[in-house]
Motif scaffolding. Structure first.
Motif, mmCIF file in Angstrom:
data_model
loop_
_atom_site.group_PDB
_atom_site.id
_atom_site.type_symbol
_atom_site.label_atom_id
_atom_site.label_comp_id
_atom_site.label_asym_id
_atom_site.label_seq_id
_atom_site.Cartn_x
_atom_site.Cartn_y
_atom_site.Cartn_z
ATOM 1 N N GLY A 113 -11.190 5.246 -18.748
ATOM 2 C CA GLY A 113 -9.848 4.734 -18.470
ATOM 3 C C GLY A 113 -9.085 5.641 -17.506
ATOM 4 N N VAL A 114 -9.232 6.941 -17.705
ATOM 5 C CA VAL A 114 -8.565 7.891 -16.800
ATOM 6 C C VAL A 114 -9.097 7.711 -15.382
ATOM 7 C CG1 VAL A 114 -8.279 10.348 -16.246
ATOM 8 C CG2 VAL A 114 -8.119 9.578 -18.627
ATOM 9 N N LEU B 18 -8.561 5.807 -9.796
ATOM 10 C CA LEU B 18 -9.098 5.053 -8.653
ATOM 11 C C LEU B 18 -8.090 4.000 -8.187
ATOM 12 C CD1 LEU B 18 -12.868 4.706 -9.589
ATOM 13 C CD2 LEU B 18 -11.991 5.587 -7.428
ATOM 14 N N VAL B 19 -7.433 3.358 -9.146
ATOM 15 C CA VAL B 19 -6.391 2.386 -8.783
ATOM 16 C C VAL B 19 -5.273 3.091 -8.011
ATOM 17 C CG1 VAL B 19 -4.549 0.942 -9.736
ATOM 18 C CG2 VAL B 19 -6.882 0.710 -10.594
ATOM 19 N N GLU B 20 -4.929 4.282 -8.462
ATOM 20 C CA GLU B 20 -3.885 5.052 -7.773
ATOM 21 C C GLU B 20 -4.322 5.388 -6.342
ATOM 22 O OE1 GLU B 20 -2.688 8.429 -10.044
ATOM 23 O OE2 GLU B 20 -1.533 9.282 -8.410
ATOM 24 N N GLU B 21 -5.553 5.821 -6.203
ATOM 25 C CA GLU B 21 -6.057 6.139 -4.860
ATOM 26 C C GLU B 21 -6.079 4.880 -3.988
ATOM 27 O OE1 GLU B 21 -9.690 8.558 -4.728
ATOM 28 O OE2 GLU B 21 -9.248 9.145 -6.788
ATOM 29 N N GLY C 74 -3.958 4.272 -0.509
ATOM 30 C CA GLY C 74 -4.755 4.174 0.711
ATOM 31 C C GLY C 74 -5.634 5.398 0.897
ATOM 32 N N ALA C 75 -5.971 6.063 -0.222
ATOM 33 C CA ALA C 75 -6.729 7.309 -0.130
ATOM 34 C C ALA C 75 -8.240 7.105 -0.241
ATOM 35 C CB ALA C 75 -6.268 8.277 -1.228
ATOM 36 N N LEU C 76 -8.669 5.874 -0.499
ATOM 37 C CA LEU C 76 -10.109 5.612 -0.559
ATOM 38 C C LEU C 76 -10.622 5.281 0.838
ATOM 39 C CD1 LEU C 76 -10.241 3.258 -3.696
ATOM 40 C CD2 LEU C 76 -10.819 5.681 -3.611
ATOM 41 N N GLN D 191 1.418 -0.615 -9.419
ATOM 42 C CA GLN D 191 2.352 -0.790 -8.305
ATOM 43 C C GLN D 191 3.784 -0.883 -8.824
ATOM 44 O OE1 GLN D 191 1.744 -0.932 -4.738
ATOM 45 N NE2 GLN D 191 3.937 -0.590 -4.967
ATOM 46 N N ALA D 192 3.959 -1.624 -9.914
ATOM 47 C CA ALA D 192 5.306 -1.770 -10.479
ATOM 48 C C ALA D 192 5.847 -0.427 -10.955
ATOM 49 C CB ALA D 192 5.286 -2.769 -11.641
ATOM 50 N N LEU D 193 4.966 0.374 -11.514
ATOM 51 C CA LEU D 193 5.406 1.681 -12.012
ATOM 52 C C LEU D 193 5.854 2.572 -10.854
ATOM 53 C CD1 LEU D 193 5.746 3.333 -14.567
ATOM 54 C CD2 LEU D 193 3.358 4.050 -14.373
ATOM 55 N N ARG D 194 5.119 2.553 -9.772
ATOM 56 C CA ARG D 194 5.555 3.403 -8.648
ATOM 57 C C ARG D 194 6.800 2.820 -7.970
ATOM 58 N NH1 ARG D 194 0.947 4.494 -4.529
ATOM 59 N NH2 ARG D 194 -0.055 5.198 -6.408
#
Lengths: 309, 197
Positions: free
Chosen positions: A44-45, A50-53, A57-59, A85-88
Motif C-alpha cells: 500500500g505504501v 507511485l501514485v504520488e510520483e 510527473g516524476a515517472l 489529487q484531491a488531497l494535494r
C-alpha cells in the motif's frame, strides 16, 4: 511493520505494481501479500508513492505507461488517484487560504461518446508513447497463474447460509453495508470523474504567449488529467518529442516517441498531462519532430494559460 | 461434518482467524481486501465477488475439515483456494464493453459539471475534521507543496516526531487509507441525498 519496507522488498513491490515481475516470483509474492498483513501494508505504501510520483510527473515514460497498464485498471484504483489529487488540491487551498473552486471545462466528445468509466479509463490509459486512445478497457486476464497446492475444494457452490441466531450475522451485515457503500461511492465517483476530471484543449501551433494569444484552460478541483490536442501543420515526422515549458522557459516535463494520428482532415499529436503539473500560469508545449532516429527539429510551439482552480 | 465447529462455515473461518470475535472480524475484512487486491492485479473480472467466493469456499472447507485441519493461520490455505477460483474466473465469459456512441442515462441527465468533484472536496474537508488535530496537520503537511520541498519537509517531520522515515511512511499510509475510506463512504451517502448538508 516498517521492517517490511526494506530496499530490496520495496524494489520487488514496485516491479510488481508496474507489472514487471516474472510469473514464479509474482506468485510467490502474491502468496506473501495475502498471508502477511505487513507485506500487504508495505504494498500500500509503494502504491501510494507511485501514485504520488505519477501526479508529480516524476515517472519516466515507460513507468507511467506501466502504471497505467498494470495498476490503474479499476475504478477503485482510479478513485485512489483522484483522492490523491484531491488531497494535494486541499493542501493548496489551505496554503493559499482560499476555498474557491472554479468550474471545470467538461470533457469533450470523447467522454460524451462513451460510458463514464470508459471515457476516464481511456484518458488515463492514453499512451504517451504510442498515442492510441483505448476505446475499451480489457478485462481479460493477462496470464493464467500456476495452480496452488493447497486447494482441495470442490467446484463453486452457493455461498453458505448463515445459521439462525449466528453471532457472525452482524459482522457480515456490516461488511455487506460497507461494500454497498463502497460500490455506490465508486459509481458516483466514476460519474463525477467523467464530467470533471479529464479536461481537453485543442491547440494550434504559433499562438504567441507574449502577445497574450494563449488558449485558456480552467481546471476544476477534481481535474486529474489534461488532454492536449496539438494540431500539426503537416505530419512530416514519424515521431515527436513534446516538452512542457513554464513561463520562465524551463522544461518541467517531457514526452518522447509521440506518433502523429489522423483525426478527420487534421494531423494531430495527442498528449495527456497530469493536472498536478499545471498550477495556474502560462505554459508552452515545444514540439520537435524526428525522422528515423535523426536529430529533433522544431515543429511548433503551442501556448496556453491555466486559470486558477 | 465436524462436531468441533458446530456454528457453521463462517464461524469456522472466524475461529481460525482470531480467538476474539471482533479481532476475527477485522482480520476477515483485511484478508478480503488483500484478496481483492491480488485479483485486481490479475485483472480478474469482479474481484470483490471472487474474494467473497474464495472466503466462502475456504470457510466451508475449514468447517468440513474441523479438527483435521492442522494449519495455524488459514491465510495460506485461503490463498491456495484463491488460485483455483481465479483460474475458474478466467474461463467465464469476459465482460463486454458497451459500443462506441452509447450514452448512459446518467450521462444524458448529467449534473452540473463540477458537482461531483465539489461533493468529494466537501467530504474530504468533513473527513479531515474527524481526524485528531495532530493527525490532520500531519497528513496535510506531508502532502503539501512541490516535490522537492515535500521531501525536505518529510525528513523534518520524521525528526520532529521521533520516527524513522519508514515508520512515518507507514503512519501516513494508514492515515490516508482511513481518510480515503471516510471520503468514499461520505460521497456514497451524499449520492443518496439531493445535497450534502
Amino acid at each position: 511493520m516498517s521492517g517490511r519496507l526494506s530496499p530490496d522488498f520495496e524494489r520487488t513491490l514496485r516491479r510488481y505494481v508496474l507489472g514487471g515481475l516474472d510469473e514464479p516470483l509474482r506468485i510467490e509474492l502474491e502468496e506473501t501479500l495475502v498471508s502477511d498483513p505487513g507485506a500487504f501494508e508495505a504494498l500500500g505504501v509503494v502504491e501510494d508513492e507511485l501514485v504520488e510520483e505519477y501526479l508529480d510527473g516524476a515517472l519516466d515514460v515507460s513507468e507511467r505507461a506501466a502504471l497505467e497498464r498494470s495498476f490503474l485498471t479499476s475504478a477503485a484504483r482510479e478513485a485512489r488517484l483522484r483522492f490523491a489529487q484531491a488531497l494535494r488540491d486541499r493542501t493548496r487551498r489551505g496554503a493559499a487560504g482560499e476555498a474557491s473552486r472554479s468550474a471545470a471545462i467538461p470533457a469533450s466528445r470523447s467522454t460524451r461518446a462513451h460510458p463514464a468509466w470508459l471515457a476516464v479509463a481511456a484518458a488515463l490509459a492514453f499512451s504517451l508513447a504510442g498515442n492510441v486512445w483505448l476505446a475499451t478497457r480489457g478485462v481479460r486476464p493477462e496470464g493464467v497463474p500456476l495452480p496452488a497446492a493447497a486447494e482441495a475444494g470442490s467446484p463453486v457452490a452457493a455461498a453458505p447460509t448463515p445459521v439462525p441466531g449466528d453471532s457472525g450475522a452482524l459482522a457480515r451485515e456490516q461488511a455487506a453495508r460497507t461494500r454497498a457503500e463502497s460500490n455506490a461511492a465508486r459509481l458516483e465517483l466514476e460519474l463525477a470523474r467523467a464530467r470533471s476530471s479529464v479536461v481537453t484543449l485543442a491547440l494550434s501551433a504559433g499562438r504567441l504567449r507574449a502577445a497574450g494569444d494563449s488558449a485558456r484552460i480552467t481546471l476544476g478541483a477534481g481535474a486529474v488529467a489534461v488532454r492536449l490536442r496539438l494540431e500539426l501543420a503537416s505530419a512530416e515526422y514519424a515521431s515527436y518529442r513534446a516538452a512542457l515549458v513554464d513561463q520562465d522557459g524551463g522544461e518541467i516535463w517531457t514526452a518522447t516517441r509521440l506518433e502523429p494520428v489522423r483525426e478527420g482532415d487534421d494531423s494531430v499529436v495527442n498528449l495527456v498531462l497530469p493536472a498536478g503539473l499545471l498550477p495556474p500560469g502560462d505554459y508552452e508545449i515545444a514540439l520537435s519532430g524526428s525522422q528515423g532516429g535523426g536529430e529533433p527539429v522544431p515543429a511548433g510551439r503551442y501556448a496556453f494559460r491555466v486559470a486558477g482552480r | 461434518m465436524s462436531e468441533a465447529l458446530p456454528d457453521g462455515p463462517f464461524e469456522a473461518l472466524l475461529g481460525r482467524l482470531a480467538p476474539d470475535r471482533d479481532a476475527a472480524g477485522v482480520r476477515y475484512e483485511e484478508l478480503r481486501l488483500r484478496l481483492v487486491s491480488v485479483f485486481e492485479y490479475r485483472r480478474c473480472p469482479h474481484p470483490e465477488e471472487l474474494a467473497d467466493e474464495t472466503l466462502d469456499r475456504a470457510a466451508r472447507k475449514l468447517w468440513e475439515l474441523g479438527d483435521r485441519f492442522s494449519g495455524g493461520d488459514p491465510a495460506r490455505y485461503v490463498f491456495g483456494v484463491a488460485w483455483n477460483i481465479a483460474r475458474e474466473s478466467f474461463r467465464r465469459p469476459a465482460a463486454v464493453s458497451l459500443p462506441n456512441g452509447f450514452e448512459t442515462r446518467a450521462h444524458a441527465n448529467a449534473e452540473p459539471p463540477d458537482e461531483g468533484a465539489e461533493r468529494a472536496a466537501a467530504c474530504l474537508d468533513r473527513c479531515l475534521q474527524h481526524l485528531a488535530a495532530g493527525d490532520r496537520d500531519l497528513v496535510l503537511g506531508y502532502h503539501e507543496g512541490a516535490r522537492g520541498a515535500r521531501i525536505d519537509r518529510r525528513a523534518g517531520l520524521a525528526r520532529e516526531l521521533g520516527l524513522t522515515p519508514n515508520a512515518l511512511r507507514l503512519r501516513i499510509h494508514r492515515l490516508t487509507t482511513r481518510l480515503r475510506q471516510c471520503v468514499e463512504a461520505c460521497v456514497a451517502r451524499a449520492a443518496l441525498e439531493p445535497r450534502l448538508t
